[in-house]
Design a protein around this motif. Structure first.
Motif, PDB file in Angstrom:
ATOM      1  N   VAL A  45      11.713 -11.535  60.662  1.00  0.00           N
ATOM      2  CA  VAL A  45      10.977 -11.978  62.234  1.00  0.00           C
ATOM      3  C   VAL A  45      11.257 -13.522  62.007  1.00  0.00           C
ATOM      4  CG1 VAL A  45       9.208 -12.184  61.485  1.00  0.00           C
ATOM      5  CG2 VAL A  45       9.398 -12.273  63.383  1.00  0.00           C
ATOM      6  N   LEU A  53       4.745 -10.670  67.261  1.00  0.00           N
ATOM      7  CA  LEU A  53       5.564  -9.501  66.950  1.00  0.00           C
ATOM      8  C   LEU A  53       3.897  -9.191  66.527  1.00  0.00           C
ATOM      9  CD1 LEU A  53       7.582  -7.349  65.845  1.00  0.00           C
ATOM     10  CD2 LEU A  53       7.120  -8.743  63.135  1.00  0.00           C
ATOM     11  N   TYR A 120       9.643  -0.008  63.199  1.00  0.00           N
ATOM     12  CA  TYR A 120       9.750  -1.113  63.889  1.00  0.00           C
ATOM     13  C   TYR A 120      11.500  -1.125  63.881  1.00  0.00           C
ATOM     14  CZ  TYR A 120      10.425  -6.361  64.786  1.00  0.00           C
ATOM     15  OH  TYR A 120      10.781  -7.294  65.528  1.00  0.00           O
ATOM     16  N   ALA A 169      11.648 -11.374  67.772  1.00  0.00           N
ATOM     17  CA  ALA A 169      11.264 -10.200  67.220  1.00  0.00           C
ATOM     18  C   ALA A 169      11.166  -9.774  68.994  1.00  0.00           C
ATOM     19  CB  ALA A 169       9.373 -10.242  66.963  1.00  0.00           C
TER      20      ALA A 169
END
Length: 655
Positions: A45, A53, A120, A169
């Motif tokens: 990220v 996030l 994720y 993100a």
């Protein structure tokens, strides 16, 4: 001389798709190393998106349990699921969050029992593979070349836009496969209209729209441009009947599109009654002027009550692209080869590429990567240079709701995919026809794959992400096993400028422990199967109730980071316990953040002193039991190449 793909085609036919998948995964392992081999404990990220996030993981946690609630509700109502899902995510008019939860995040997290960050990161790999297969399939069908299809598939695996969405993100906005397939079948309709192609075009238009509404809008623009181009060409050919045939197929496309998107879009045309009054789904009106950068970036702009609803407009100017060519010039050279066979498709693709690229530059000319007013170009008289985006913002419906101009680069990526495919085909055919030079074909293929896999992610600052270790205090996992109760996270978040990240962090922690905490927007999970309803809109009623009761314990916690002397008694503690609150957690790092927000001089030392004094008070109080302390950092996402100072976190249980 036959190419290798022609020579072994009968064998490749059986293993092509698995081999392609393995190849794209290999590209992922190389291009995103070391994150790609540690997806169970790392996240990739960009620095500005780390806080986002945390907020997104909380929002996703809320939505997943909302889905669980509605799946167990009887009678089941898809309308209610979408309706409350849209409101809980708070992104209007955005349907993609709901689709993301229903079709990707919920199955990964609930059915496969994957935890963060594994599910994720797997979601990112799924999106990457889908885009790659779509790019490969479409370009191979158009160019009739397997090798060009493979290169374009690799391009979609590591193209700058997808990497930028990873850094921000915003994985869902990286789902370009449906749009690629929609444009391909639209192209096929222009060649030979038939009902099957129209159905597939409408299907992918609808799917693209429900995952990201603005991609549906962009596709409708593209369809309109193609129709105009088709009409002009057929009029020159004196074949108006072809225009009518194409138009009838577009009717099929849009009928199927409407059937798919209606359940997702219908809630936007209603309103829901809340305690605070009437909540209208459309938060930003159309046909309005955009403020200037000086107004948007004024120090008190966000903190004036009348401007709070304009906060998303600041994102427009923060996330527009600077004036520099986003895609490598190396790739652009292959676009030029497409001119060797000039045809309407090439000119249309170039127009689409330039249109969306210019819109990605945002409302005013920007020269640097700065996320503030310093990045904008100023004329000699101090003014700003307006760009076409301003007209689209004011006069084109829904564009005022797109707060990220750099998302226009999505369709620049798609246009570039087609142009590169056409250009590479000409180059490869040129070498292949000369027989002895066929090895250049494959040398070029290897060089391009290596360039894409290794070099492209560093081309532009917006695509640079940091590989971060995830640091979550173990106390929160311990609290997750405790019976349902309430938690005081101290300092208590408020609306002081500079304290916004505290909300995101405490909400992120709530997605782990599942309890309610003071000032939380969600009441926590008292049951594994929560009742459907307005849980996401349960604002801090406990906080207000204690404030109205003049509870001195809560007053102390609100000001302990400023050195307030405790003056509460047993009665105040009993009021708190009656509402179910059982734990108090002190965060040294947030004491420092609070001091910094107050614009004091020696924030670090002052915060340390106030934290120690508060901890000492709780250690000596007869109302609390010390449960332990632990190291905590100022962020939960620690870049592997950086060293962050560590702070202390202390947990106390109310006796």
């Amino acid at each position: 001389m036959k190419s290798l793909t022609e020579k072994y085609s009968k064998y490749l036919r059986y293993f092509k798709w698995p081999a392609l998948g393995a190849g794209f995964i290999l590209v992922f392992l190389i291009a995103y190393y070391p994150f790609s081999v540690k997806i169970h404990k790392m996240v990739a990220v960009g620095p500005p998106a780390r806080t986002f996030l945390m907020f997104w993981m909380w929002r996703e946690w809320v939505s997943i349990y909302l889905v669980r609630a509605f799946l167990h509700a009887r009678p089941f109502s898809l309308w209610n699921l979408i309706y409350y899902g849209i409101l809980s995510n708070g992104s209007l008019p955005e349907t993609g969050n709901v689709s993301d939860i229903l079709f990707i995040s919920y199955p990964l997290k609930q059915w496969l029992s994957l935890s963060f960050p594994l599910y994720y990161n797997i979601k990112f790999i799924i999106i990457l593979l889908f885009n790659s297969f779509a790019g490969y399939f479409v370009i191979r069908r158009i160019t009739k070349r397997e090798d060009v299809g493979v290169i374009c598939g690799v391009f979609m695996a590591v193209n700058p836009f997808l990497v930028m969405m990873l850094a921000k993100a915003r994985l869902r906005a990286g789902i370009l496969g449906f749009a690629i397939l929609c444009i391909y079948y639209l192209y096929e309709l222009t060649q030979k209209p038939d009902i099957k192609k129209a159905v597939l075009c409408g299907l992918f238009l609808g799917l693209s729209s429900i995952f990201y509404a603005f991609y549906g809008i962009f596709l409708i623009w593209t369809i309109a441009l193609v129709f105009i181009g088709k009409a002009v060409i057929e009029l020159f050919r004196k074949k108006p009947v072809e225009i009518w045939r194409f138009f009838k197929m577009l009717i099929v496309v849009f009928v199927l599109f409407a059937i798919i998107v209606l359940p997702w879009m219908a809630p936007y045309f209603t309103s829901v009654k809340k305690e605070s009054g009437e909540y209208q789904a459309f938060g930003v009106k159309f046909f309005r002027d955009l403020p200037t950068p000086e107004e948007i970036f004024a120090p008190d702009f966000l903190y004036n009550p009348e401007n709070r609803h304009l906060h998303p407009l600041r994102l427009i100017m923060m996330e527009q692209m600077p004036l520099r060519f986003y895609f490598p010039v190396f790739f652009s050279l292959f676009v030029l080869f497409a001119f060797f066979k000039p045809r309407p498709l090439v000119f249309l693709l170039i127009f689409i590429f330039l249109l969306f690229y210019i819109l990605s530059l945002g409302p005013y000319l920007k020269l640097s990567e700065n996320f503030d007013i310093q990045g904008f170009y100023r004329t000699q008289d101090g003014g700003f240079v307006p760009l076409p985006y301003l007209l689209f913002f004011k006069y084109v419906p829904f564009i005022s709701r797109l707060h990220h101009p750099d998302h226009f680069l999505s369709f620049s990526s798609i246009a570039l995919l087609f142009l590169v495919g056409l250009g590479l085909t000409i180059v490869f055919n040129f070498f292949q026809k000369r027989g002895k030079l066929v090895f250049i074909n494959y040398a070029l293929l290897i060089a391009l794959v290596a360039y894409l896999a290794v070099g492209m992610r560093w081309y532009h600052p917006r695509t640079r992400y940091q590989i971060c270790n995830i640091e979550i205090p173990g106390q929160y996992y311990t609290l997750a096993k405790e019976p349902f109760c309430g938690i005081y996270e101290v300092p208590i978040p408020d609306f002081t400028p500079g304290m916004e990240e505290v909300y995101d962090r405490t909400e992120f922690y709530q997605s782990i422990h599942g309890k309610k905490y003071i000032q939380s927007r969600h009441p926590g999970l008292a049951s594994k199967i929560p009742k459907p309803g307005g849980q996401p809109w349960m604002f801090p009623r406990d906080f207000d109730e204690l404030r109205k009761a003049n509870n001195r314990f809560q007053q102390y916690l609100l000001k302990c980071h400023e050195g307030k002397i405790p003056e509460y008694g047993g009665k105040d503690i009993e009021q708190v316990k009656k509402l179910g609150y059982k734990y108090v957690i002190l965060h040294e790092s947030e004491f420092e953040r609070a001091s910094r927000a107050k614009n004091r001089g020696n924030e670090e030392q002052e915060a340390f002193n106030y934290y120690k004094e508060t901890k000492k008070h709780f250690m000596n109080s007869r109302y609390f039991e010390f449960m332990g302390d632990e190291i905590e950092y100022s962020t939960n996402f620690i870049p592997v190449e950086e060293i962050f100072p560590d702070y202390e976190m202390s947990v106390f249980r109310i006796k």
